[in-house]
Design an enzyme around this catalytic site. Structure first.
Site, mmCIF file in Angstrom:
data_model
loop_
_atom_site.group_PDB
_atom_site.id
_atom_site.type_symbol
_atom_site.label_atom_id
_atom_site.label_comp_id
_atom_site.label_asym_id
_atom_site.label_seq_id
_atom_site.Cartn_x
_atom_site.Cartn_y
_atom_site.Cartn_z
ATOM 1 C CG ASP A 238 -1.818 1.288 1.010
ATOM 2 O OD1 ASP A 238 -2.637 1.342 0.223
ATOM 3 O OD2 ASP A 238 -1.838 1.999 2.116
ATOM 4 C CG ASP B 232 -5.702 5.350 3.292
ATOM 5 O OD1 ASP B 232 -4.532 5.142 4.006
ATOM 6 O OD2 ASP B 232 -5.945 5.727 2.226
#
Ligand SMILES: NC(=O)N[C@@H](CC(=O)O)C(=O)O
Ligand SMILES: [Zn+2]
EC number: 3.5.2.3
Length: 425
Positions: free
Chosen positions: A151, A304
């Site tokens: 990520d 996130d």
């Protein structure tokens, strides 16, 4: 030592509130019921507030090791606890990257030392998340990697993704992807649409994300892998995931609060607190994300949480890093905007932030059941408060929601039977 959380309202399977007491001992829930009382137990008064399982966030950035000026495991996990989270998965874009047994052990040690809730680290898919040399999924899994991701960047080469997916399938772990085709970024800082033109800022086209998802679901099918898509932001991405699910491919997806709450036209100015990856998209994209929650195309909500310093975010979007913080505002914002307005039920929101997220990774958390870990939170649905970034427990102040008024604040967080956050009186 047994503790009893007394007089709380639990959301039952039918979505109704039921007044119960919850007993816990040795970090586990031992009884739930109207008349549960244990002689000699320590009493925690619930005052009739709503109780929910501790939230599970499968997409977070804690920045330690390597970027402790942005966040540490101590500050990030305390920020999560304040937001009602008791299990969070930490992304691997740290320094060093959890790409070897040695680095994995280093990160496990740091977590053990300073996390106030459960922090489960990702292992990276490639060495140094540079997309080139593949990591050993078998070894990293054996040393605690909850799942695998690079990520922060997309895996550019299909063959790299395919090989890792085959290994992941063999070891029954989930491959988690930030989908971004580097040849389609064009140095963009916000969505390529209308608002970026008004502001004169370079855009990131929607296809940058969706084409890589389309590629990956086909790779996942061929590899027989379990594949999870990070922070879905466009309507084309939604369609790719929906079609893949319909075809029986083992794909799951998450959405971030900001992509459900905001769109490109909300961006007031060239302000880096509105810069995140993927960017805020169009109104039609936002609508399609909402529809995807309703039909099950999107499985869960993940914040996130991506803290950066005030200095990094001070001076416009070009040059600033992508990312906004999320732990301390996620539930109240979503509750206020979507549950209070009748769009979602309280049960839907709680499930998307707990059990649905846990299920993707086979984690035995995010439920309130006898025998499960005593991870739970109290939420004051009536409490209304203005979001003030200066008051965050996180080191990050980077949020577009500063000054928003929201209701439904977590006021008490219990992790493995111990209070790890309690609102100041
Ligand atoms: N989301 C972001 O905008 N930024 C993340 C990386 C990521 O999740 O893509 C970060 O680490 O700052
Ligand atoms: Zn990402």
């Amino acid at each position: 030592m047994t503790k009893v959380l007394h007089n709380v309202q639990m959301v039952n399977e039918q979505g109704e509130l039921q007044t119960v007491n919850i007993a816990m001992a040795d970090g586990k829930i031992t009884a739930i019921g109207q008349n549960v009382n244990v002689a000699g137990a320590e009493m925690i008064e619930g005052n009739g507030l709503v109780v929910a399982p501790g939230f599970v966030d499968v997409h977070t950035h804690l920045r330690e090791p390597g970027f402790e000026h942005k966040e540490t495991i101590a500050t990030g996990s305390a920020s999560a606890a304040k937001g009602g989270f008791t299990t969070i998965c930490a992304m691997p874009n740290t320094k060093p990257v959890p790409d070897s047994v040695e680095n994995m052990q280093l990160i496990n040690g740091l977590i053990k030392e300073s996390a106030v809730i459960r922090v489960l680290p990702y292992g990276s898919l490639t060495k140094d998340i540079s997309g080139e040399v593949r990591t050993s999924i078998e070894e990293l899994k054996a040393h605690g990697a909850v799942a695998f991701s690079d990520d922060g960047v997309g895996i550019q080469l299909a063959a790299t993704m395919y090989e890792q997916m085959k290994d992941a399938a063999q070891h029954d772990v989930v491959v988690v992807a930030h989908c971004e085709d580097n040849s389609l970024i064009y140095d963009g800082v916000m969505h390529e649409g209308k608002r970026n033109q008004e502001l004169g800022l370079p855009g990131i086209p929607s296809i940058c994300e969706s084409v890589q998802i389309a590629r990956d679901v086909l790779l996942a099918e061929a590899a027989g892998a379990r594949y999870h898509v990070c922070h879905v932001s466009t309507k084309e991405s939604v369609r790719a995931v929906r079609d893949a699910k319909a075809a029986g491919i083992r794909v799951t997806a998450e959405v971030c609060p900001h992509h459900l709450l905001l769109e490109e036209m909300d961006i007031p100015s060239d302000d880096a607190n509105w810069k995140m990856n993927p960017p805020l998209r169009g109104a039609d994209d936002k609508d399609s994300l909402h529809a995807a929650m309703m039909d099950g195309t999107i499985d869960c909500i993940a914040t996130d949480h991506a803290p950066h310093t005030v200095e990094e975010k001070c001076c416009g979007m070009v040059g600033a890093p992508f990312g906004i913080v999320g732990f301390e505002t996620a539930f109240p914002l979503l509750y206020t905007q979507f549950v209070e307005t009748g769009k979602w039920t309280l049960k839907q929101l709680i499930d998307w932030m707990s059990v649905k997220a846990a299920q993707i990774f086979d984690l035995p958390y995010g439920t309130l059941e006898v025998g499960s870990s005593a991870d739970m939170i109290l939420i004051d649905l009536q409490k209304e408060q203005t979001i003030d970034a200066e008051g965050f427990v996180s080191k990050g102040r980077n949020t577009p929601f500063n000054g928003w008024v929201a209701k439904g604040w977590p006021v008490l967080t219990i992790f493995e039977g111990n209070i790890v956050y309690q609102e100041a009186e």
